[in-house]
Structures are given as C-alpha cells and as structure tokens.
Design a protein around this motif. Structure first.
Motif, PDB file in Angstrom:
ATOM      1  N   THR A 183       0.791  -1.231   0.000  1.00 30.79           N
ATOM      2  CA  THR A 183       0.000   0.000   0.000  1.00 30.79           C
ATOM      3  C   THR A 183       0.819   1.275   0.000  1.00 30.79           C
ATOM      4  N   PRO A 184       0.745   2.073  -1.063  1.00 30.13           N
ATOM      5  CA  PRO A 184       1.298   3.437  -0.981  1.00 30.13           C
ATOM      6  C   PRO A 184       0.222   4.377  -0.420  1.00 30.13           C
ATOM      7  N   GLY A 185       0.544   5.668  -0.358  1.00 24.73           N
ATOM      8  CA  GLY A 185      -0.471   6.620   0.079  1.00 24.73           C
ATOM      9  C   GLY A 185      -0.711   6.608   1.569  1.00 24.73           C
ATOM     10  N   VAL A 186       0.306   6.219   2.347  1.00 23.90           N
ATOM     11  CA  VAL A 186       0.155   6.295   3.802  1.00 23.90           C
ATOM     12  C   VAL A 186       0.948   7.484   4.335  1.00 23.90           C
ATOM     13  N   ARG A 187       0.491   8.030   5.417  1.00 20.85           N
ATOM     14  CA  ARG A 187       1.176   9.160   6.045  1.00 20.85           C
ATOM     15  C   ARG A 187       1.242   8.957   7.543  1.00 20.85           C
ATOM     16  N   PRO A 188       2.485   8.925   8.105  1.00 24.55           N
ATOM     17  CA  PRO A 188       2.609   8.821   9.554  1.00 24.55           C
ATOM     18  C   PRO A 188       2.007  10.046  10.233  1.00 24.55           C
ATOM     19  N   THR A 189       1.687   9.928  11.490  1.00 24.80           N
ATOM     20  CA  THR A 189       1.010  11.038  12.171  1.00 24.80           C
ATOM     21  C   THR A 189       1.845  12.320  12.162  1.00 24.80           C
ATOM     22  N   PHE A 190       3.181  12.186  12.097  1.00 25.59           N
ATOM     23  CA  PHE A 190       4.010  13.401  12.173  1.00 25.59           C
ATOM     24  C   PHE A 190       4.205  14.100  10.824  1.00 25.59           C
ATOM     25  N   ALA A 191       3.783  13.468   9.707  1.00 30.65           N
ATOM     26  CA  ALA A 191       4.132  13.991   8.379  1.00 30.65           C
ATOM     27  C   ALA A 191       2.980  14.754   7.728  1.00 30.65           C
ATOM     28  N   THR A 201      -2.805   6.338   8.230  1.00 35.20           N
ATOM     29  CA  THR A 201      -1.492   6.208   8.853  1.00 35.20           C
ATOM     30  C   THR A 201      -0.973   4.791   8.574  1.00 35.20           C
ATOM     31  N   PRO A 202       0.358   4.606   8.678  1.00 32.61           N
ATOM     32  CA  PRO A 202       0.922   3.263   8.470  1.00 32.61           C
ATOM     33  C   PRO A 202       0.272   2.246   9.402  1.00 32.61           C
ATOM     34  N   ALA A 203       0.073   2.620  10.660  1.00 32.95           N
ATOM     35  CA  ALA A 203      -0.507   1.679  11.630  1.00 32.95           C
ATOM     36  C   ALA A 203      -1.919   1.280  11.222  1.00 32.95           C
ATOM     37  N   GLU A 204      -2.722   2.255  10.739  1.00 33.63           N
ATOM     38  CA  GLU A 204      -4.086   1.938  10.288  1.00 33.63           C
ATOM     39  C   GLU A 204      -4.052   0.979   9.103  1.00 33.63           C
ATOM     40  N   ALA A 205      -3.164   1.276   8.133  1.00 32.49           N
ATOM     41  CA  ALA A 205      -3.102   0.430   6.930  1.00 32.49           C
ATOM     42  C   ALA A 205      -2.712  -1.004   7.301  1.00 32.49           C
ATOM     43  N   VAL A 206      -1.769  -1.146   8.225  1.00 35.33           N
ATOM     44  CA  VAL A 206      -1.352  -2.493   8.642  1.00 35.33           C
ATOM     45  C   VAL A 206      -2.503  -3.185   9.377  1.00 35.33           C
ATOM     46  N   SER A 207      -3.224  -2.435  10.220  1.00 37.59           N
ATOM     47  CA  SER A 207      -4.314  -3.128  10.926  1.00 37.59           C
ATOM     48  C   SER A 207      -5.473  -3.457   9.982  1.00 37.59           C
ATOM     49  N   GLN A 208      -5.575  -2.761   8.854  1.00 43.02           N
ATOM     50  CA  GLN A 208      -6.584  -3.144   7.844  1.00 43.02           C
ATOM     51  C   GLN A 208      -6.160  -4.384   7.058  1.00 43.02           C
ATOM     52  N   LEU A 213       4.180  -1.326   3.242  1.00 44.75           N
ATOM     53  CA  LEU A 213       3.785   0.060   3.015  1.00 44.75           C
ATOM     54  C   LEU A 213       4.854   0.747   2.186  1.00 44.75           C
ATOM     55  N   VAL A 214       4.450   1.399   1.097  1.00 45.63           N
ATOM     56  CA  VAL A 214       5.406   2.178   0.305  1.00 45.63           C
ATOM     57  C   VAL A 214       5.382   3.607   0.825  1.00 45.63           C
ATOM     58  N   ILE A 215       6.535   4.084   1.278  1.00 46.83           N
ATOM     59  CA  ILE A 215       6.599   5.429   1.863  1.00 46.83           C
ATOM     60  C   ILE A 215       7.768   6.190   1.253  1.00 46.83           C
ATOM     61  N   MET A 231      10.523   6.358  13.874  1.00 49.01           N
ATOM     62  CA  MET A 231       9.219   6.785  14.412  1.00 49.01           C
ATOM     63  C   MET A 231       8.073   6.026  13.735  1.00 49.01           C
ATOM     64  N   ILE A 232       8.196   5.803  12.424  1.00 51.08           N
ATOM     65  CA  ILE A 232       7.157   5.051  11.698  1.00 51.08           C
ATOM     66  C   ILE A 232       7.126   3.606  12.212  1.00 51.08           C
ATOM     67  N   VAL A 233       8.317   3.034  12.384  1.00 48.42           N
ATOM     68  CA  VAL A 233       8.415   1.650  12.875  1.00 48.42           C
ATOM     69  C   VAL A 233       7.727   1.533  14.237  1.00 48.42           C
ATOM     70  N   GLU A 234       7.965   2.512  15.110  1.00 44.36           N
ATOM     71  CA  GLU A 234       7.325   2.480  16.438  1.00 44.36           C
ATOM     72  C   GLU A 234       5.814   2.585  16.329  1.00 44.36           C
ATOM     73  N   GLU A 235       5.346   3.483  15.440  1.00 44.28           N
ATOM     74  CA  GLU A 235       3.879   3.624  15.242  1.00 44.28           C
ATOM     75  C   GLU A 235       3.256   2.283  14.839  1.00 44.28           C
ATOM     76  N   ILE A 236       3.930   1.595  13.892  1.00 44.58           N
ATOM     77  CA  ILE A 236       3.384   0.326  13.397  1.00 44.58           C
ATOM     78  C   ILE A 236       3.432  -0.740  14.491  1.00 44.58           C
ATOM     79  N   ALA A 237       4.586  -0.820  15.169  1.00 42.38           N
ATOM     80  CA  ALA A 237       4.755  -1.867  16.187  1.00 42.38           C
ATOM     81  C   ALA A 237       3.755  -1.698  17.331  1.00 42.38           C
ATOM     82  N   MET A 238       3.506  -0.469  17.716  1.00 45.77           N
ATOM     83  CA  MET A 238       2.573  -0.223  18.825  1.00 45.77           C
ATOM     84  C   MET A 238       1.147  -0.616  18.464  1.00 45.77           C
ATOM     85  N   ALA A 239       0.791  -0.371  17.194  1.00 45.27           N
ATOM     86  CA  ALA A 239      -0.592  -0.667  16.764  1.00 45.27           C
ATOM     87  C   ALA A 239      -0.832  -2.160  16.611  1.00 45.27           C
ATOM     88  N   GLY A 240       0.246  -2.886  16.233  1.00 40.52           N
ATOM     89  CA  GLY A 240       0.065  -4.310  15.925  1.00 40.52           C
ATOM     90  C   GLY A 240       0.225  -5.163  17.145  1.00 40.52           C
TER      91      GLY A 240
END
Ligand code: C5P
Length: 240
Positions: A183-191, A201-208, A213-215, A231-240
């Motif tokens: 999935t492209p077209g993702v944006r971390p919360t800070f960007a 967000t990356p975390a939302e896309a992974v949970s879907q 993720l293409v970033i 920071m993106i890695v942490e966002e994803i890891a926390m959500a999953g």
C-alpha cells in the motif's frame, strides 16, 4: 508486533534520478527499512545499476515497472527482473489472465519451485476515476474493477496486489490471507499529506491488512530520515 517485524514492512520509494543518491540512501537506510522501491523514473535513468547498488549495501528491492504487454514479453521481462534478485516486481492486471498465467509459469520454469521473486498486480491506478474508466470503455465502478482484477490476479497465480489503503479491507475479504497487499499513500502522524488525497497512517493500513507500506516523502523530506523511519516503525509496532 516486534520493531523488527514492523521495519520489514516499510518499502522506501526512491523517487530520484542519480546513482550517487542511491548510494547515499542505501547506506543510510538499508538496515532500517525492509525494501527500496525502484520505479520507472529511476530505472530509466540508471538501468539495472540501481538494483546492484542497493544490493551492494545489503538492501532488498521492489522493482516497480508495472509491465503491461503481450504475454510472452511480460513473462520474459519478469524473468529478467527475477534473475537480478529483486524481491518484488509487478505488472498490470489489465493485461489479462493469460499474460499473468504465462508470467507465473515462466517464473516457475526458471526457479523450479524454489525461492523466487514475488509478483504483484496493479489493479486500477489510484489516479484513475470512474470518468477515466468510462473513457476507455469500462462501465463499472473503480471499486468493482479493483476487486474483480484482484480476484483475477489471484486466480492466475499472482502473489498479491498494489492497492490504496482504502481498498485493503475489500481485497483482503475477496482474496483471503494468502495474498500480499502493498500500500502506498500512507502518512505517519508526524508527516504532511503532500499531494496524497485519501491517506491513512501506516498503523491503520497495517491493521486493515496491508503487508507492506510504500513510503517516500515522509522519510525523504524529513530533517533526519533515519529517525523518521524509527518513528514510523514504532507507530506500526505499537498498533500491531
Ligand atoms: O512520497 P510518497 O510517500 O507519496 O510516495 C509514494 C510512492 O508510491 C511514490 O513512488 C508513488 O509514485 C507511489 N504510488 C502512490 N500512489 C499510488 C501508486 C504508487 O503514491 N497509487
């Protein structure tokens, strides 16, 4: 999810022209992201040297050349990509069932059932609207076509699809778990959103249900790109 698992999901889009820039990005990020995406812009500028440069730094590659041609040509181009050792390559599902089947058969002959490049299908480009489809004689909605083409790709033995975050759930439901979704077209919360319209967000896309993720710009334009990846890695890891 562990930080390492989250890291593997990130594909950094190298939307650049120069070999020297690839050197810089791959030495900075090859241990930090799962893959680098080489698209038509970079491949047309540098050729296969782009692939070799990243490989020298230990990076893995998604060769995003979106093949669409007669079955034999797409099959042979995909085998050539696979011989370079790229991890992912892709083609347009609109090229049809036979084009996709011939490609997968050619890969199987080449790799004899062993580890090989995974092939993704592009369904309908996110730049296309219903009006675009009508203009080329397709009287179905974008969503109907996305699901139809994803199922066609799966039935032809293709390994997965490239899809917008909004399509991930639908495709996961239609094609099951044994099918990659990138999935492209993702944006971390800070960007910032840049020109991307329907972002997640990356975390939302992974949970879907997205596998990768293409970033691009959220990493490339950050003052500290390596930190942005962390920071993106942490966002994803926390959500999953
Ligand atoms: O900078 P950004 O994160 O928007 O880059 C996303 C990458 O994914 C770019 O290489 C872009 O071409 C690609 N892409 C996209 N939307 C699609 C298909 C591909 O942004 N629907």
């Amino acid at each position: 999810m562990t930080l390492e698992e989250a890291r593997k999901k990130i594909i950094f889009a190298l939307d650049i022209n120069e070999l020297a820039e690839i050197e810089q990005w791959s030495s900075l990020l090859s241990t930090k992201v799962g893959m680098f995406k080489i698209g038509k812009q970079l491949f047309t500028s540098t050729g296969p040297e782009a692939v070799r440069t990243i490989q020298r730094h230990g990076g893995e590659i998604f060769l995003d050349l979106k093949y669409h041609d007669i079955p034999n040509t797409v099959a042979q181009a995909t085998v050539a990509a696979a011989r370079m050792g790229v991890k992912l390559s892709n083609l347009h599902a609109l090229g049809g069932y036979e084009m996709m089947v011939k490609t997968m058969e050619a890969l199987d002959r080449e790799f004899k059932g062993g580890e090989r490049t995974k092939v993704l299908a592009v369904t309908i480009l996110t730049s296309s609207t219903e009006e675009t489809l009508r203009g080329i004689g397709i009287d179905h909605s974008v969503q109907e076509m996305v699901v139809r083409l994803a199922k066609l790709a799966k039935s032809a033995g293709i390994d997965g699809v490239v899809a917008s975050p909004q399509e991930v759930k639908l495709i996961r439901e239609a094609c099951g778990d044994d099918f990659l979704i990138v999935t492209p077209g993702v944006r971390p919360t800070f960007a910032s959103a840049d020109d991307q319209k329907r972002i997640m967000t990356p975390a939302e896309a992974v949970s879907q249900g997205a596998d990768y993720l293409v970033i691009g710009r959220p990493i490339a334009a950050a003052t500290d790109p390596a930190k942005a990846v962390d920071m993106i890695v942490e966002e994803i890891a926390m959500a999953g």
